[in-house]
Design a protein around this motif. Sequence first.
Motif, PDB file in Angstrom:
ATOM      1  N   ILE A  60       2.633  20.546 -30.768  1.00 39.65           N
ATOM      2  CA  ILE A  60       1.312  20.066 -30.352  1.00 39.65           C
ATOM      3  C   ILE A  60       1.371  18.554 -30.205  1.00 39.65           C
ATOM      4  O   ILE A  60       1.689  17.844 -31.150  1.00 39.65           O
ATOM      5  N   LYS A  61       1.075  18.087 -29.014  1.00 39.30           N
ATOM      6  CA  LYS A  61       0.972  16.648 -28.773  1.00 39.30           C
ATOM      7  C   LYS A  61      -0.486  16.278 -29.056  1.00 39.30           C
ATOM      8  O   LYS A  61      -1.377  16.569 -28.258  1.00 39.30           O
ATOM      9  N   ASN A  62      -0.712  15.647 -30.202  1.00 39.13           N
ATOM     10  CA  ASN A  62      -2.060  15.409 -30.709  1.00 39.13           C
ATOM     11  C   ASN A  62      -2.948  14.729 -29.670  1.00 39.13           C
ATOM     12  O   ASN A  62      -2.574  13.723 -29.083  1.00 39.13           O
ATOM     13  N   LYS A  63      -4.099  15.330 -29.434  1.00 37.13           N
ATOM     14  CA  LYS A  63      -5.132  14.881 -28.506  1.00 37.13           C
ATOM     15  C   LYS A  63      -4.745  15.063 -27.039  1.00 37.13           C
ATOM     16  O   LYS A  63      -5.495  14.669 -26.157  1.00 37.13           O
ATOM     17  N   LYS A  64      -3.562  15.648 -26.771  1.00 35.63           N
ATOM     18  CA  LYS A  64      -3.142  15.906 -25.392  1.00 35.63           C
ATOM     19  C   LYS A  64      -3.017  17.400 -25.116  1.00 35.63           C
ATOM     20  O   LYS A  64      -3.408  17.876 -24.053  1.00 35.63           O
ATOM     21  N   THR A  65      -2.422  18.134 -26.059  1.00 35.15           N
ATOM     22  CA  THR A  65      -2.294  19.579 -25.890  1.00 35.15           C
ATOM     23  C   THR A  65      -3.016  20.328 -27.017  1.00 35.15           C
ATOM     24  O   THR A  65      -2.957  21.549 -27.074  1.00 35.15           O
ATOM     25  N   GLY A  66      -3.657  19.591 -27.879  1.00 34.89           N
ATOM     26  CA  GLY A  66      -4.357  20.181 -29.015  1.00 34.89           C
ATOM     27  C   GLY A  66      -4.543  19.140 -30.094  1.00 34.89           C
ATOM     28  O   GLY A  66      -4.491  17.938 -29.826  1.00 34.89           O
ATOM     29  N   TYR A  67      -4.715  19.608 -31.316  1.00 40.01           N
ATOM     30  CA  TYR A  67      -4.944  18.699 -32.431  1.00 40.01           C
ATOM     31  C   TYR A  67      -4.098  19.085 -33.638  1.00 40.01           C
ATOM     32  O   TYR A  67      -3.965  20.262 -33.958  1.00 40.01           O
ATOM     33  N   VAL A  68      -3.571  18.068 -34.281  1.00 40.59           N
ATOM     34  CA  VAL A  68      -2.903  18.221 -35.565  1.00 40.59           C
ATOM     35  C   VAL A  68      -3.765  17.464 -36.573  1.00 40.59           C
ATOM     36  O   VAL A  68      -3.994  16.266 -36.408  1.00 40.59           O
ATOM     37  N   VAL A  69      -4.268  18.186 -37.563  1.00 34.58           N
ATOM     38  CA  VAL A  69      -5.173  17.578 -38.538  1.00 34.58           C
ATOM     39  C   VAL A  69      -4.495  17.506 -39.901  1.00 34.58           C
ATOM     40  O   VAL A  69      -3.520  18.197 -40.166  1.00 34.58           O
ATOM     41  N   GLU A  70      -5.029  16.661 -40.760  1.00 34.62           N
ATOM     42  CA  GLU A  70      -4.469  16.496 -42.102  1.00 34.62           C
ATOM     43  C   GLU A  70      -4.454  17.828 -42.836  1.00 34.62           C
ATOM     44  O   GLU A  70      -5.427  18.586 -42.778  1.00 34.62           O
ATOM     45  N   TYR A  71      -3.370  18.079 -43.541  1.00 31.00           N
ATOM     46  CA  TYR A  71      -3.280  19.295 -44.351  1.00 31.00           C
ATOM     47  C   TYR A  71      -4.371  19.278 -45.414  1.00 31.00           C
ATOM     48  O   TYR A  71      -4.639  18.258 -46.031  1.00 31.00           O
ATOM     49  N   ASP A  72      -5.013  20.400 -45.606  1.00 28.84           N
ATOM     50  CA  ASP A  72      -6.027  20.599 -46.640  1.00 28.84           C
ATOM     51  C   ASP A  72      -7.341  19.862 -46.344  1.00 28.84           C
ATOM     52  O   ASP A  72      -8.172  19.714 -47.223  1.00 28.84           O
ATOM     53  N   ASP A 100       1.159  22.616 -18.712  1.00 27.07           N
ATOM     54  CA  ASP A 100       2.067  21.658 -18.063  1.00 27.07           C
ATOM     55  C   ASP A 100       3.200  21.243 -18.992  1.00 27.07           C
ATOM     56  O   ASP A 100       4.361  21.194 -18.593  1.00 27.07           O
ATOM     57  N   TYR A 101       2.842  20.946 -20.238  1.00 28.75           N
ATOM     58  CA  TYR A 101       3.833  20.519 -21.232  1.00 28.75           C
ATOM     59  C   TYR A 101       4.874  21.607 -21.481  1.00 28.75           C
ATOM     60  O   TYR A 101       6.080  21.350 -21.477  1.00 28.75           O
ATOM     61  N   MET A 102       4.413  22.826 -21.683  1.00 32.59           N
ATOM     62  CA  MET A 102       5.351  23.913 -21.955  1.00 32.59           C
ATOM     63  C   MET A 102       6.226  24.205 -20.744  1.00 32.59           C
ATOM     64  O   MET A 102       7.428  24.435 -20.886  1.00 32.59           O
ATOM     65  N   ASN A 103       5.650  24.173 -19.542  1.00 25.81           N
ATOM     66  CA  ASN A 103       6.433  24.409 -18.332  1.00 25.81           C
ATOM     67  C   ASN A 103       7.445  23.293 -18.082  1.00 25.81           C
ATOM     68  O   ASN A 103       8.544  23.545 -17.603  1.00 25.81           O
ATOM     69  N   LYS A 104       7.085  22.078 -18.424  1.00 22.45           N
ATOM     70  CA  LYS A 104       7.981  20.940 -18.202  1.00 22.45           C
ATOM     71  C   LYS A 104       9.082  20.862 -19.258  1.00 22.45           C
ATOM     72  O   LYS A 104      10.253  20.709 -18.932  1.00 22.45           O
ATOM     73  N   ASP A 105       8.721  20.969 -20.517  1.00 24.61           N
ATOM     74  CA  ASP A 105       9.673  20.712 -21.598  1.00 24.61           C
ATOM     75  C   ASP A 105      10.348  21.960 -22.168  1.00 24.61           C
ATOM     76  O   ASP A 105      11.368  21.842 -22.844  1.00 24.61           O
ATOM     77  N   PHE A 106       9.792  23.135 -21.921  1.00 26.47           N
ATOM     78  CA  PHE A 106      10.348  24.338 -22.534  1.00 26.47           C
ATOM     79  C   PHE A 106      10.641  25.457 -21.535  1.00 26.47           C
ATOM     80  O   PHE A 106      10.829  26.596 -21.928  1.00 26.47           O
ATOM     81  N   SER A 107      10.699  25.112 -20.260  1.00 27.40           N
ATOM     82  CA  SER A 107      11.082  26.110 -19.261  1.00 27.40           C
ATOM     83  C   SER A 107      12.565  26.431 -19.445  1.00 27.40           C
ATOM     84  O   SER A 107      13.302  25.702 -20.119  1.00 27.40           O
ATOM     85  N   ASP A 108      13.010  27.518 -18.842  1.00 25.77           N
ATOM     86  CA  ASP A 108      14.432  27.887 -18.915  1.00 25.77           C
ATOM     87  C   ASP A 108      15.313  26.741 -18.448  1.00 25.77           C
ATOM     88  O   ASP A 108      16.321  26.415 -19.081  1.00 25.77           O
TER      89      ASP A 108
END
Length: 124
Positions: A60-72, A100-108
Amino acid sequence: NVFVYDYIKDKDKIYEIELNTELYLLGSKGEGFNLGLMEALGAGCVGVSTDVKYGPSELIKNKKTGYVVEYDNFKQLSNRIIELFNDKNKLKKLRINSLDYMNKDFSDVAVLEKWKEALNEINK
């Protein structure tokens, strides 16, 4: 709407659910590289996860493809979920960014290229 599913074995059913899902929530204490999260992002889901030592923050690219929040930090986690449900434009933008991110960075092709680079580096 929020749906919680029991264990599903049928891969086609999982993919069908992912295609109709907007948000993938991961609230773990610990993770490795999370294939479920990767598949969800690749299906256009927005990832919201707690920040643990490995895994979600690598995908997850924070604020670009989703959010990563503080644990707990349940307040922060719930605020991000509510924010996305209340702002459909932001949700749509993050969904497009995830695809876009997954197709660009994790495609075959991209993964094969990364393997080639790694193997070439070893052979130097």
